[in-house]
Design an enzyme around this catalytic site. Structure first.
Site, PDB file in Angstrom:
ATOM      1  CG  LEU A 100      -1.765  -1.335   1.122  1.00  0.00           C
ATOM      2  CD1 LEU A 100      -3.155  -0.785   2.154  1.00  0.00           C
ATOM      3  CD2 LEU A 100      -2.949  -1.360   0.043  1.00  0.00           C
ATOM      4  CG  ASP A 101       0.310   4.735  -2.336  1.00  0.00           C
ATOM      5  OD1 ASP A 101       0.955   3.686  -3.000  1.00  0.00           O
ATOM      6  OD2 ASP A 101      -0.287   4.753  -3.804  1.00  0.00           O
ATOM      7  CB  ALA A 102       3.659   6.919   2.302  1.00  0.00           C
ATOM      8  CG  HIS A 136       1.004   5.193  -7.453  1.00  0.00           C
ATOM      9  ND1 HIS A 136       1.316   5.185  -5.778  1.00  0.00           N
ATOM     10  CD2 HIS A 136       1.717   5.385  -7.773  1.00  0.00           C
ATOM     11  CE1 HIS A 136       1.755   5.511  -5.613  1.00  0.00           C
ATOM     12  NE2 HIS A 136       2.605   6.174  -6.295  1.00  0.00           N
TER      13      HIS A 136
END
Length: 241
Positions: free
Chosen positions: A108-110, A191
């Protein structure tokens, strides 16, 4: 499995210590000295170190509720590692779970929160991440603008992302409020969720993953637990919800 990883899973040694012993000729596989740390070890091999037979512990499978501003990595970067953030790098947990050997199955993205699965079993995680498995991931998406029925239909049918030649796979989208939806996808492009909504002229303001396959997030933010056997086995079966 790599020989150095096998030793780490059979002892309390870290990767560097294991590699040193291998180079020194203190490790044998099927009664033959092996000095290459990346040599592959199979289930029917007999591995000994200083004449002691090594037996690898069983694989680990963890659920983590990832908080915001953490990264899906084994090490701290600009943001702290999710393993650090939930306490898995404490001395007790680090020794018990060999966190340095674990990886995230589906990052997952930050700034994204929610369900993360961690394991040291590469074959198991491959069933989650490889495209032909069609493993479903469910996200709660907060949007900047209200979403139209036309946009919902476009996402359901598949849309073209910037820089991509093919349409996304058809998705399932459930409207929770004018600016919030549940989105189910079976891909994991870079993304992807944010790019999907950007492609229809909207912007994701908050993103939270609440389910992977049949495994649902059921713990508070910043907490982790071991998966039960039913959850582990669900990824060798059909990944439809």
């Amino acid at each position: 499995m790599r020989l150095d990883k096998f030793i780490c899973k059979s002892t309390l040694l870290n990767r560097l210590q294991a590699q040193t012993l291998i180079r020194e000729g203190q490790v044998m596989v099927n009664q033959k000295v092996i000095k290459e740390a990346n040599a592959q070890v199979h289930a029917n091999n007999c591995v000994t170190m200083n004449k002691q037979i090594l037996i690898a512990r069983p694989p680990r499978y963890l659920m983590i509720h990832k908080p915001a501003n953490t990264v899906c990595s084994n090490v701290d970067e600009v943001y702290p590692s999710v393993f650090s953030a939930v306490g898995l790098y404490s001395e007790e947990n680090h020794r018990q779970y060999d966190v340095a050997l674990m990886h995230i199955a589906g990052r997952l993205d930050a700034d994204t929160t929610g369900l993360v699965l961690a394991t040291d079993d590469g074959h198991w995680s491959f069933n989650i991440t490889r495209p032909d498995q069609h493993c479903q991931k469910v996200y709660r998406v907060n949007l900047r603008n209200q979403i139209s029925q036309q946009s919902i239909s476009a996402i359901q049918q598949g849309i073209k992302l910037q820089g991509e030649d093919k349409l996304t796979r058809p998705a399932i989208i459930q409207l929770l409020s004018p600016k919030q939806v549940l989105l189910t996808i079976t891909e994991g492009k870079f993304h992807q969720v944010k790019r999907m909504f950007a492609a229809i002229g909207n912007k994701v303001e908050a993103l939270h993953r609440q389910q992977i396959g049949k495994v649902k997030l059921d713990i508070p933010p910043g907490v982790w637990r071991e998966l039960n056997q039913q959850e582990i086995d669900s990824f060798t079966e059909s990944n439809t919800l």
